[in-house]
Design a protein around this motif. Structure first.
Motif, PDB file in Angstrom:
ATOM      1  N   HIS A  15       0.823  -1.214   0.000  1.00 62.49           N
ATOM      2  CA  HIS A  15       0.000   0.000   0.000  1.00 62.49           C
ATOM      3  C   HIS A  15       0.855   1.261   0.000  1.00 62.49           C
ATOM      4  N   LYS A  16       2.000   1.218   0.670  1.00 64.29           N
ATOM      5  CA  LYS A  16       2.859   2.402   0.707  1.00 64.29           C
ATOM      6  C   LYS A  16       3.368   2.738  -0.703  1.00 64.29           C
ATOM      7  N   VAL A  17       3.621   1.710  -1.519  1.00 59.74           N
ATOM      8  CA  VAL A  17       4.051   1.929  -2.900  1.00 59.74           C
ATOM      9  C   VAL A  17       2.917   2.546  -3.706  1.00 59.74           C
ATOM     10  N   LEU A  72      10.105   2.897  -2.683  1.00 60.31           N
ATOM     11  CA  LEU A  72       9.767   4.267  -2.291  1.00 60.31           C
ATOM     12  C   LEU A  72      10.907   5.223  -2.604  1.00 60.31           C
ATOM     13  N   TRP A  73      12.127   4.800  -2.317  1.00 59.32           N
ATOM     14  CA  TRP A  73      13.277   5.672  -2.577  1.00 59.32           C
ATOM     15  C   TRP A  73      13.431   5.905  -4.078  1.00 59.32           C
ATOM     16  N   TYR A  74      13.283   4.852  -4.860  1.00 58.39           N
ATOM     17  CA  TYR A  74      13.410   4.976  -6.315  1.00 58.39           C
ATOM     18  C   TYR A  74      12.367   5.939  -6.877  1.00 58.39           C
ATOM     19  N   LEU A  75      11.121   5.789  -6.424  1.00 59.80           N
ATOM     20  CA  LEU A  75      10.042   6.643  -6.925  1.00 59.80           C
ATOM     21  C   LEU A  75      10.177   8.079  -6.416  1.00 59.80           C
ATOM     22  N   GLY A  76      10.635   8.225  -5.162  1.00 56.70           N
ATOM     23  CA  GLY A  76      10.677   9.545  -4.551  1.00 56.70           C
ATOM     24  C   GLY A  76      11.887  10.376  -4.908  1.00 56.70           C
ATOM     25  N   ALA A 163       1.350   3.387   6.472  1.00 57.27           N
ATOM     26  CA  ALA A 163       0.679   2.207   5.927  1.00 57.27           C
ATOM     27  C   ALA A 163       0.167   1.265   7.009  1.00 57.27           C
ATOM     28  N   TYR A 164       1.024   0.859   7.916  1.00 57.86           N
ATOM     29  CA  TYR A 164       0.576  -0.063   8.964  1.00 57.86           C
ATOM     30  C   TYR A 164       0.034   0.653  10.197  1.00 57.86           C
ATOM     31  N   THR A 165       0.446   1.915  10.436  1.00 60.01           N
ATOM     32  CA  THR A 165      -0.044   2.616  11.624  1.00 60.01           C
ATOM     33  C   THR A 165      -1.535   2.897  11.522  1.00 60.01           C
ATOM     34  N   HIS A 166      -2.016   3.286  10.340  1.00 63.06           N
ATOM     35  CA  HIS A 166      -3.438   3.629  10.242  1.00 63.06           C
ATOM     36  C   HIS A 166      -4.342   2.399  10.287  1.00 63.06           C
ATOM     37  N   LYS A 167      -3.745   1.212  10.255  1.00 64.84           N
ATOM     38  CA  LYS A 167      -4.496  -0.032  10.414  1.00 64.84           C
ATOM     39  C   LYS A 167      -4.040  -0.804  11.654  1.00 64.84           C
TER      40      LYS A 167
END
Length: 200
Positions: A15-17, A72-76, A163-167
């Motif tokens: 989900h983070k991706v 994430l690093w690659y995309l960001g 991602a995992y904190t909100h769930k």
């Protein structure tokens, strides 16, 4: 460039991706992979990621990048999601390492046992709860006088931890005692491209 993501929608690491791609408005295709049915153990999947885990980002037909935080690093890189300042970039990595070693290994594992496997009496849960609450405590203290984990704006560190904190409730965690975490969750949730992860 049109990316392809091989992932499981109800996985925080996947989900983070998705959130990073949506936030940056990058075109992509989503290929749903059911890890519980062994779909990450097929020869074709293992050719993309020998470690047999989701997510995997297909950059092109021959280039595949596994590991959520590497993606994430690659995309960001080169976007506002990754700071230009050298120290702040290291700070991003600090919190992404924290997410993988302290946060994900407790909160995500407890969620997997409870929500995916329905093992609410698993003997590992008390220790996972202890470590998960410790991680939430670290986050709450750090965020007590900050809006985001790095600098004054959303970064991939926030997406990684969101991602995992909100769930976390699906792992049996109560975030009510952590006001700074709750306020941070609201700020991140309001950012473009940030979405609620589907439950199992």
């Amino acid at each position: 460039m049109n990316y392809v993501v091989y992932g499981m929608a109800s996985s925080g690491n996947c989900h983070k991706v998705k959130m990073a791609l949506d936030h940056l408005r990058l075109p992509y295709q989503w290929r749903e992979i059911d890890t519980l049915k062994g779909e990450t153990r097929t020869p074709s999947f293992l050719a993309m990621n020998p470690n047999g885990q989701v997510p995997v980002l297909a950059v092109d037909e021959k280039t595949y990048l596994p590991e959520s935080d590497a993606i994430l690093w690659y995309l960001g890189e080169g976007t506002p999601l990754v700071p230009e300042d050298r120290f702040q970039r290291a700070r991003v990595l600090q919190w992404m390492f924290f997410e993988q070693y302290n946060h994900e290994t407790s909160i995500a594992v407890a969620r997997f046992l409870r929500a995916f496997l329905k093992k609410n009496d698993d003997p590992r849960l008390p220790e996972l709860q202890k470590r998960g609450y410790a991680a939430l405590g670290v986050m709450d203290r750090y965020l007590s006088d900050r809006a985001y984990f790095v600098g004054d704006a959303l970064s991939i560190a926030d997406l990684a931890l969101f991602a995992y904190t909100h769930k976390a409730d699906e792992g049996g965690f109560d975030i009510a005692p952590y006001p700074a975490v709750r306020a941070w969750l609201e700020r991140v949730a309001a950012a473009p491209g940030v979405s609620v992860m589907p439950s199992p």
